[in-house]
Design a protein around this motif. Structure first.
Motif, PDB file in Angstrom:
ATOM      1  N   ARG A 175      -4.918  -0.439  -3.143  1.00 36.98           N
ATOM      2  CA  ARG A 175      -4.168   0.142  -2.029  1.00 36.98           C
ATOM      3  C   ARG A 175      -5.095   0.439  -0.848  1.00 36.98           C
ATOM      4  O   ARG A 175      -4.756   0.138   0.305  1.00 36.98           O
ATOM      5  CB  ARG A 175      -3.468   1.425  -2.483  1.00 36.98           C
ATOM      6  CG  ARG A 175      -2.578   2.045  -1.410  1.00 36.98           C
ATOM      7  CD  ARG A 175      -2.038   3.399  -1.826  1.00 36.98           C
ATOM      8  NE  ARG A 175      -1.255   3.316  -3.047  1.00 36.98           N
ATOM      9  CZ  ARG A 175      -1.568   3.933  -4.169  1.00 36.98           C
ATOM     10  NH1 ARG A 175      -2.654   4.676  -4.247  1.00 36.98           N
ATOM     11  NH2 ARG A 175      -0.797   3.820  -5.240  1.00 36.98           N
ATOM     12  N   ALA A 213       0.824  -1.210   0.000  1.00 35.03           N
ATOM     13  CA  ALA A 213       0.000   0.000   0.000  1.00 35.03           C
ATOM     14  C   ALA A 213       0.859   1.262   0.000  1.00 35.03           C
ATOM     15  O   ALA A 213       0.483   2.279  -0.597  1.00 35.03           O
ATOM     16  CB  ALA A 213      -0.923   0.003   1.222  1.00 35.03           C
ATOM     17  N   PRO A 235       3.304   0.550  -4.107  1.00 34.97           N
ATOM     18  CA  PRO A 235       2.676  -0.434  -5.005  1.00 34.97           C
ATOM     19  C   PRO A 235       3.672  -1.003  -6.004  1.00 34.97           C
ATOM     20  O   PRO A 235       4.540  -0.292  -6.513  1.00 34.97           O
ATOM     21  CB  PRO A 235       1.584   0.377  -5.714  1.00 34.97           C
ATOM     22  CG  PRO A 235       1.316   1.537  -4.812  1.00 34.97           C
ATOM     23  CD  PRO A 235       2.623   1.859  -4.162  1.00 34.97           C
TER      24      PRO A 235
END
Length: 378
Positions: free
Chosen positions: A319, A167, A170
């Motif tokens: 995310r 997150a 990425p």
């Protein structure tokens, strides 16, 4: 100890199962939300091909682009749903099997503890020794399960850490794609481009009708452009994008925003005769107004999905999902796998101590019986 271990094991297993179910439901809901939004965008694009304002349609190249991107959207939506659903089913099956195994083992151990106590009280040495052999097998199995759950506990922690790191930074094509894959970047970018192009072109179509038909006072002989237009001029629709490069633009004075366009233009609708000619002051016939309303519905619908399409491009929806799991679900998953592990250890140790006690008690009882049978010494 056996009772405490059983309680910890049963409670931990129940709460772990609930936590896994909640996590999987959350991931599936996120995938469904994304898939549904993609379908909505696809539906808006399909509708845009049929929208016409005063017989003016979208350019043919835009309609061809819609046909091309529509296939990509449907393929991406199917891939997203299938990947998430299959992964959830695999995890759910594994968790259900582990949970069932824990329940069976806990029940067998409880039965062993009860039988061992009864056999010890009534002095059935042969039964106790037979029970001890089976009990040692169960202790071994339970210790193996302890190792399995320790590995699971570590795996859950590592996955949670990986989600948090992903997150923050990425990456493309990782093991986490099996949980919730990102949409192909090419598909995401092309969908966004086509949606913006359709939005801009529909606004252009509407404005061209306003400029060339409704805001001009044609003479009666100019039919079919003439329908007795009269009164104040209509405001133009605010096109949110520059036509050349589709960059965002601000509304200018005299333009009406898409969110209020239909209400604003309703003021310019006239009453018409049987032949479709205005018999009251107005710039729009009900038929043209209905066509403009349909165009606005599609245009504004696609425009509202612009942030969603942007989130597909940078994978921010994945995310956000992983951030939510790390924050809301991971603490419980880590805690309850630890509870199960501790419960298994307590139950294993308790049964092992019971086995040792049964052996000592059975041997002592047999020794007393043997001593009583010996003749008294003179």
């Amino acid at each position: 100890m056996f009772s405490a271990g059983s309680v910890v094991l049963y409670t931990g297993n129940g709460k772990f199962t609930i936590s896994i179910d909640d996590t999987l439901d959350y991931v599936e809901n996120q995938a469904k939300y994304t898939s549904d939004n993609l379908k909505n965008v696809s539906n808006y694009l399909d509708t845009a091909k049929t929208v016409a304002v005063n017989s003016v349609f979208l350019p043919s190249e835009i309609q061809q682009a819609i046909d091309s991107i529509d296939k990509m959207i449907k393929s991406a939506s199917t891939t997203l749903n299938d990947a998430t659903s299959n992964n959830s089913k695999r995890i759910q099956t594994a968790v259900d099997n582990i949970g069932l195994s824990l329940i069976i083992i806990a029940a067998i151990m409880l039965l062993l503890a009860f039988l061992g106590f009864v056999f010890s009280i009534f002095g059935c040495s042969c039964c106790v020794y037979s029970l001890v052999i089976f009990g040692w097998i169960m202790v071994t199995v339970t210790f193996v399960l302890c190792g399995v759950f320790l590995i699971l506990h570590v795996a859950v922690g590592d996955t949670c850490v990986a989600m948090n790191e992903w997150a923050q930074h990425p990456a493309y094509k990782t093991a986490l794609d099996d949980i919730l894959p990102c949409l192909d970047n090419t598909t995401a970018q092309e969908t966004k481009r086509v949606a913006e192009a359709v939005t801009s072109q529909l606004a252009t179509v509407v404005n061209s009708v306003i400029a060339n038909v409704t805001n001009i006072d044609f003479p009666p002989e100019a039919a079919p452009l003439y329908f007795n237009q009269s009164g104040p001029l209509m405001p133009y629709l605010c096109n949110p994008y520059n036509g050349a490069d589709l960059t965002e633009r601000k509304c200018e004075d005299g333009e009406v925003e898409m969110s209020i366009a239909t209400e604003e233009w309703k003021k310019y609708v006239c009453e018409v005769s049987a032949s479709g000619i205005c018999i009251t002051t107005g710039r729009l016939t009900p038929a043209i107004y209905s066509q403009m309303t349909s165009a606005i519905d599609v245009t504004y619908g696609l425009y509202r999905y612009s942030p969603f399409l942007l989130s597909l491009g940078d994978c921010s929806f994945v995310r956000d999902t992983f951030t939510g799991i790390h924050k809301n679900n991971c603490p419980g998953l880590r805690l309850y796998t630890r509870w199960v592990y501790i419960g298994l250890v307590l139950v294993s140790v308790a049964l092992m101590l019971s086995l040792i006690f049964w052996i000592i008690y059975a041997r002592e009882r047999r020794h007393r019986i043997y001593t009583k049978k010996m003749p008294a010494a003179f």
